[in-house]
Design a protein around this motif. Structure first.
Motif, PDB file in Angstrom:
ATOM      1  N   ALA A  99       0.821  -1.219   0.000  1.00  0.00           N
ATOM      2  CA  ALA A  99       0.000   0.000   0.000  1.00  0.00           C
ATOM      3  C   ALA A  99       0.854   1.268   0.000  1.00  0.00           C
ATOM      4  CB  ALA A  99      -0.923   0.004   1.218  1.00  0.00           C
ATOM      5  N   ASP A 100       2.139   1.137   0.340  1.00  0.00           N
ATOM      6  CA  ASP A 100       3.004   2.315   0.462  1.00  0.00           C
ATOM      7  C   ASP A 100       3.367   2.942  -0.873  1.00  0.00           C
ATOM      8  OD1 ASP A 100       2.988   1.940   3.179  1.00  0.00           O
ATOM      9  OD2 ASP A 100       4.931   0.925   3.256  1.00  0.00           O
ATOM     10  N   TRP A 101       3.239   2.173  -1.958  1.00  0.00           N
ATOM     11  CA  TRP A 101       3.663   2.703  -3.254  1.00  0.00           C
ATOM     12  C   TRP A 101       2.801   3.869  -3.710  1.00  0.00           C
ATOM     13  CZ3 TRP A 101       8.307   1.528  -4.305  1.00  0.00           C
ATOM     14  CH2 TRP A 101       8.827   0.298  -3.923  1.00  0.00           C
ATOM     15  N   TYR A 102       1.643   4.049  -3.116  1.00  0.00           N
ATOM     16  CA  TYR A 102       0.759   5.168  -3.492  1.00  0.00           C
ATOM     17  C   TYR A 102       0.523   6.089  -2.293  1.00  0.00           C
ATOM     18  CZ  TYR A 102      -0.154   2.032  -7.387  1.00  0.00           C
ATOM     19  OH  TYR A 102      -0.010   1.204  -8.470  1.00  0.00           O
ATOM     20  N   SER A 103       1.483   6.153  -1.378  1.00  0.00           N
ATOM     21  CA  SER A 103       1.307   6.918  -0.147  1.00  0.00           C
ATOM     22  C   SER A 103       2.522   7.803   0.095  1.00  0.00           C
ATOM     23  CB  SER A 103       1.137   5.943   1.039  1.00  0.00           C
ATOM     24  OG  SER A 103       2.405   5.433   1.423  1.00  0.00           O
ATOM     25  N   PRO A 104       2.486   8.631   1.129  1.00  0.00           N
ATOM     26  CA  PRO A 104       3.663   9.451   1.449  1.00  0.00           C
ATOM     27  C   PRO A 104       4.895   8.626   1.803  1.00  0.00           C
ATOM     28  CG  PRO A 104       1.707  10.314   2.549  1.00  0.00           C
ATOM     29  CD  PRO A 104       1.321   8.994   1.968  1.00  0.00           C
ATOM     30  N   ASP A 110       0.374  10.485  -2.887  1.00  0.00           N
ATOM     31  CA  ASP A 110       1.211   9.828  -3.879  1.00  0.00           C
ATOM     32  C   ASP A 110       2.008  10.895  -4.638  1.00  0.00           C
ATOM     33  OD1 ASP A 110       2.314   8.465  -6.002  1.00  0.00           O
ATOM     34  OD2 ASP A 110       0.426   7.675  -6.783  1.00  0.00           O
ATOM     35  N   MET A 111       3.233  11.167  -4.166  1.00  0.00           N
ATOM     36  CA  MET A 111       4.026  12.254  -4.740  1.00  0.00           C
ATOM     37  C   MET A 111       4.408  11.983  -6.190  1.00  0.00           C
ATOM     38  SD  MET A 111       6.549  13.317  -1.600  1.00  0.00           S
ATOM     39  CE  MET A 111       7.593  14.267  -2.700  1.00  0.00           C
ATOM     40  N   GLN A 112       4.780  10.741  -6.499  1.00  0.00           N
ATOM     41  CA  GLN A 112       5.154  10.442  -7.880  1.00  0.00           C
ATOM     42  C   GLN A 112       3.950  10.576  -8.799  1.00  0.00           C
ATOM     43  OE1 GLN A 112       8.305   7.884  -9.305  1.00  0.00           O
ATOM     44  NE2 GLN A 112       6.759   6.406  -9.890  1.00  0.00           N
ATOM     45  N   GLU A 122       6.664  22.692 -10.552  1.00  0.00           N
ATOM     46  CA  GLU A 122       6.170  21.926  -9.405  1.00  0.00           C
ATOM     47  C   GLU A 122       6.553  20.447  -9.525  1.00  0.00           C
ATOM     48  OE1 GLU A 122       1.980  22.574  -9.160  1.00  0.00           O
ATOM     49  OE2 GLU A 122       2.158  24.684  -8.581  1.00  0.00           O
ATOM     50  N   SER A 123       6.382  19.882 -10.702  1.00  0.00           N
ATOM     51  CA  SER A 123       6.730  18.480 -10.921  1.00  0.00           C
ATOM     52  C   SER A 123       8.223  18.254 -10.723  1.00  0.00           C
ATOM     53  CB  SER A 123       6.341  18.040 -12.333  1.00  0.00           C
ATOM     54  OG  SER A 123       4.949  18.136 -12.517  1.00  0.00           O
ATOM     55  N   LEU A 124       9.015  19.181 -11.229  1.00  0.00           N
ATOM     56  CA  LEU A 124      10.464  19.059 -11.107  1.00  0.00           C
ATOM     57  C   LEU A 124      10.882  19.008  -9.641  1.00  0.00           C
ATOM     58  CD1 LEU A 124      13.025  18.967 -12.827  1.00  0.00           C
ATOM     59  CD2 LEU A 124      13.107  21.462 -12.720  1.00  0.00           C
ATOM     60  N   ARG A 154      12.668  15.778  -4.900  1.00  0.00           N
ATOM     61  CA  ARG A 154      12.444  15.305  -3.524  1.00  0.00           C
ATOM     62  C   ARG A 154      12.419  13.787  -3.461  1.00  0.00           C
ATOM     63  NH1 ARG A 154       7.203  18.367  -1.622  1.00  0.00           N
ATOM     64  NH2 ARG A 154       7.310  16.785   0.026  1.00  0.00           N
ATOM     65  N   LEU A 155      11.901  13.160  -4.511  1.00  0.00           N
ATOM     66  CA  LEU A 155      11.864  11.694  -4.569  1.00  0.00           C
ATOM     67  C   LEU A 155      13.211  11.112  -4.987  1.00  0.00           C
ATOM     68  CD1 LEU A 155       8.425  11.206  -6.346  1.00  0.00           C
ATOM     69  CD2 LEU A 155       8.962  10.523  -4.007  1.00  0.00           C
ATOM     70  N   GLU A 156      14.158  11.982  -5.376  1.00  0.00           N
ATOM     71  CA  GLU A 156      15.469  11.551  -5.865  1.00  0.00           C
ATOM     72  C   GLU A 156      15.322  10.628  -7.071  1.00  0.00           C
ATOM     73  OE1 GLU A 156      17.711   9.983  -2.599  1.00  0.00           O
ATOM     74  OE2 GLU A 156      17.509  11.805  -1.419  1.00  0.00           O
ATOM     75  N   ASN A 157      14.328  10.928  -7.889  1.00  0.00           N
ATOM     76  CA  ASN A 157      14.056  10.147  -9.094  1.00  0.00           C
ATOM     77  C   ASN A 157      14.688  10.883 -10.276  1.00  0.00           C
ATOM     78  OD1 ASN A 157      12.909   8.890 -11.363  1.00  0.00           O
ATOM     79  ND2 ASN A 157      11.090   8.304 -10.200  1.00  0.00           N
TER      80      ASN A 157
END
Length: 848
Positions: free
Chosen positions: A349-354, A546-548, A576-578, A583-586
């Motif tokens: 469930a974490d893949w779509y959460s903070p 879900d930040m991503q 904003e997306s950038l 922040r996700l280090e993606n």
């Protein structure tokens, strides 16, 4: 090992030496020595990375293991080996490849890496040489000992000295548990004997020193000697250094309790370390046992990581002991696998959460254990555990861009489940449904659309069998439809998937379907519908945290805003997306976003900012090994064009045309040709511009790409500048038709200045000024050096030549006109309103 370190530093510094193999038996200290050799290096500006190969089962896994160690994420285009080598190609980097002896089938990859990556060096530890032409051997022996004669002289001189490396290590380890440990008379002889018995091997010394406080030094020496004599009596041909280590291990094993032995047998299943909860729950090793095993040097504890580790040789020895009791081994392996499948399931469930970034980090640190568990599950038909861990493991591989590993785990699982299908019985529908789901996941890890469709067709056949029963396969069907929608970009399939996910109240996948449907409508040019789907997706992602999902949806909303003419909004959404991707280090998505953001800035007339964003994207592409990405390169060249840096832009553009021609990527060649054609137009090279743009238009006409209007509009500039009024009008008409069909605002904006010039040539100066007023609503035209050179300077002169009241009225009217309505009316005008001017009015206008 001061002398050895001096030698290895010299070899690492030698530019002719690219691959060094630190050779020696297990327990000699190769890993520790390699790390120490690298620790003081300062020449590797791109870093030094430790690649642990002990958990790797086959040579096929070397590539993703290196990628994970250097934090490289594979992308969907191209073979993974080529992607990795491209990433490493320009890196000044040192890679420590630890424990290579069981992967000698993969040694040619190392040769290929050092051949292609000229500034990269490899430091390999192995019990066997690699037998490569480029290999520089560095054989590591036991720690230094004095000769028998030298030691005898020392004792005769009554010097109780232990100034040689082996004895110093023994005492250092002994004093970790007994800080005030002092030598008694005669102890130096016993320490010398112990060091000789274990051949100066660091691991043997460490195990022997752990007995200090429980046994006297003479008893420790006796224990090792007895085991050594027993071993040598059985295996006469065994090398002395191997016998010494085995004797130390056998003696150490006998010195621990049965409970501790059982714990070590279970702990041998762990790869890449383990946590205290994992040790307790997976193999039943309690904290007191862990502490005791640390004190006895069977384990080490890393306080910063809060993680326990077992030396690879000790792990292998303990695993051999476990293999002597197959029933116990099977039970422990099942327990180990169940623990890690439970961990995966708990993260689902974490893949779509903070917690998505944290969940990825938690799985990343345990991935060696997870893959070891997966190999056992698939080899032993643990279907229930496969079903439990599948979704989260595949999500992780998607998140981290580890495509080959995702493909491999799906292949292993599919083979296992397919072989477990019963002829009849209640389990058959569930097994078929699981097999179908595994194949649906597998489609995510292949790049080629036709291959995806083949896999999904197989998945559909399996699910059709399930649907003939009363088994509820809605979840598997929804997931399959989602993957088929993505592969075929088919909205009808997407709507079916959405309906099923809504029935199941699967909120994260509802958001994903809204995003997918919005992307499809965007490609179809239905921006209103796309906007609605994307807003629904964004609302759900925000609610879930879900930040991503938020970042990707904002990127798509920015593209829709851009095509609808809301340029400032597109820039804001891109920024904003950038920020979210950073922040996700993606970094892969950050580079993708930077390229799109650069385009947004270009069409908003912020050319300097666009140039910086595009340059950052290219820098990231070079770092990630994805350079040259055609879209990011084009964004950089386009910003250079509008800044008037034609020479630099032309040089890079022609280089990219050549590069993509060699790769036979016609679409990318066509896009680059638009830009070199525009540069040739700006500098007055009309024949060259015409050749570039015609080729580009021909390619786009064949693929019916939404951007085919752009080379046509540029061609209309060229023909008009060359005095071919009627031809320019016809080409502009075709380009404008295409731009309106696909609702492509950049093409509409680009068409307005050339349409205004054609109106001037036809004698409709007031209409020309009006169209110029529409164009000047956009900073993309106002602040561009390219538009100034090919149109605006001449249009400004026309503006100045007309009566002030006429121009002011026309410009005001133009600024109030809707750009889309203007484009529609232009179509009618171009299609029949004006006639060619007399030949004497034709002229070639060259930029000043």
């Amino acid at each position: 090992r001061a002398r050895e370190l001096v030698t290895i530093h010299r070899l690492i510094s030698d530019p002719q030496v690219r691959l060094i193999t630190i050779l020696g038996p297990g327990g000699i200290g190769k890993t520790r020595f390699a790390i120490e050799a690298a620790r003081t290096q300062t020449d590797f500006s791109d870093g030094m990375f430790f690649v642990s190969l002990a958990p790797v089962a086959t040579a096929v896994e070397i590539i993703p293991t290196i990628a994970a160690a250097v934090d490289f994420h594979f992308h969907s285009v191209g073979r993974e080996k080529e992607q990795l080598i491209n990433y490493l190609r320009h890196k000044k980097m040192l890679l420590i490849m630890d424990n290579f002896e069981h992967l000698l089938d993969g040694r040619l990859l190392l040769a290929e890496i050092i051949e292609e990556a000229a500034a990269l060096k490899l430091l390999v530890t192995s019990r066997e040489r690699l037998q490569l032409q480029s290999e520089q051997l560095f054989t590591l022996e036991g720690l230094t000992l004095p000769s028998d004669e030298a030691f005898t002289l020392q004792v005769e001189a009554n010097k109780e000295k232990v100034d040689y490396a082996a004895a110093q290590l023994f005492l250092n380890i002994a004093r970790r548990t007994l800080p005030d440990y002092d030598l008694l008379p005669g102890d130096t002889e016993q320490i010398y004997s112990i060091c000789h018995l274990v051949g100066g091997m660091p691991l043997g010394l460490e195990l022997a020193a752990s007995w200090v406080g429980m046994l006297s030094l003479s008893d420790i020496a006796t224990e090792i000697e007895q085991n050594l004599q027993l071993l040598n009596s059985r295996q006469k041909d065994r090398p002395q250094r191997h016998s010494s280590m085995q004797a130390s291990l056998d003696a150490s094993w006998c010195r621990i309790s049965v409970e501790q032995q059982h714990a070590l047998q279970g702990l041998a299943l762990f790869q890449g370390g383990f946590t205290r909860p994992a040790a307790m729950q997976a193999v039943g090793a309690s904290l007191p046992i862990l502490v005791t095993l640390v004190n006895k040097s069977w384990l080490t504890y890393n306080r910063q990581q809060d993680r326990y580790y077992i030396h690879e040789l000790l792990r292998q020895y303990s695993a051999q002991q476990l293999a002597l009791t197959p029933d116990t081994e099977a039970a422990l392996r099942h327990r180990h696998a169940a623990y890690y499948c439970g961990l995966l399931h708990a993260r689902a469930a974490d893949w779509y959460s903070p917690r998505q970034k944290k969940a990825a980090a938690e799985i990343r640190v345990e991935i060696d254990n997870i893959l070891a568990a997966w190999r056992w599950m698939t080899a032993n038909c643990a279907v229930d555990l496969i079903a439990q861990g599948l979704d989260s493991l595949c999500r992780y591989f998607e998140w981290d861009g580890r495509l080959s590993e995702g493909r491999n785990v799906c292949q292993m699982a599919a083979q296992t489940v397919s072989q477990s299908i019963p002829v009849g019985g209640d389990d058959k529908p569930a097994r078929l449904a699981l097999w179908s789901k595994i194949l649906s996941w597998a489609s995510s890890f292949v790049a080629e659309k036709h291959h995806q469709k083949e896999i999904l067709a197989h998945s559909q056949k399996l699910l059709d069998q399930v649907l003939a029963t009363d088994y509820d396969a809605r979840r598997e069907m929804a997931f399959l439809l989602q993957k088929k929608t993505n592969a075929a970009e088919n909205k009808r399939l997407g709507l079916q998937a959405l309906k099923l996910f809504q029935e199941l109240d699967d909120v994260p996948n509802i958001a994903e379907m809204y995003l997918l449907l919005g992307s499809i409508d965007f490609d179809l040019g239905d921006y209103s519908s796309a906007n609605e789907y994307l807003r629904q997706s964004l609302a759900i992602c925000k609610k879930l945290g879900d930040m991503q999902g938020i970042a990707i949806t904002n990127v798509m909303l920015g593209l829709v805003a851009w095509h609808q003419g809301h340029l400032e909004k597109a820039v804001t959404l891109g920024a904003e997306s950038l920020n979210l991707f950073r922040r996700l280090e993606n970094r892969y998505n950050e580079g993708w976003n930077l390229g799109l953001h650069a385009y947004n800035l270009i069409w908003n007339g912020q050319f300097e900012e666009a140039n910086r964003a595009a340059e950052q994207a290219l820098t990231l592409d070079r770092y990630l090994g994805t350079y040259p990405n055609p879209w990011r390169v084009s964004a950089f060249i386009l910003s250079e064009i509008h800044l008037g840096n034609y020479a630099q832009a032309m040089s890079m553009g022609k280089e990219m045309v050549t590069h993509f021609r060699q790769l036979e990527r016609r679409d990318d060649v066509a896009w680059q040709l638009i830009q070199v054609g525009d540069i040739a137009l700006a500098v007055g090279e009309y024949e060259e511009a015409r050749r570039f743009l015609h080729e580009s238009a021909d390619v786009f006409a064949q693929v019916r790409d939404s951007y085919r209007s752009l080379p046509l509009i540029s061609l209309s500039f060229v023909e008009r500048m060359a005095g071919q009024f009627q031809l320019a009008q016809q080409i502009l008409l075709r380009g404008l038709n295409s731009a309106l069909e696909y609702r492509l605002l950049p093409a509409i904006i680009k068409s307005l200045p050339v349409a205004a010039l054609l109106m001037v040539d036809a004698g409709y100066a007031e209409r020309a000024v009006e169209l110029y007023g529409v164009a000047k609503q956009f900073n993309h035209v106002n602040d561009s050096q390219w538009f100034a050179d090919v149109a605006c300077r001449e249009l400004d002169a026309v503006y100045a030549s007309l009566p002030q009241d006429v121009t002011e009225t026309a410009v005001t009217r133009g600024r109030e006109l809707d750009v889309w309505a203007t484009a529609e009316s232009l179509l009618q005008e171009l299609d029949g309103r004006f006639t060619p001017p007399p030949p004497k009015q034709s002229r070639i206008l060259r930029p000043n």
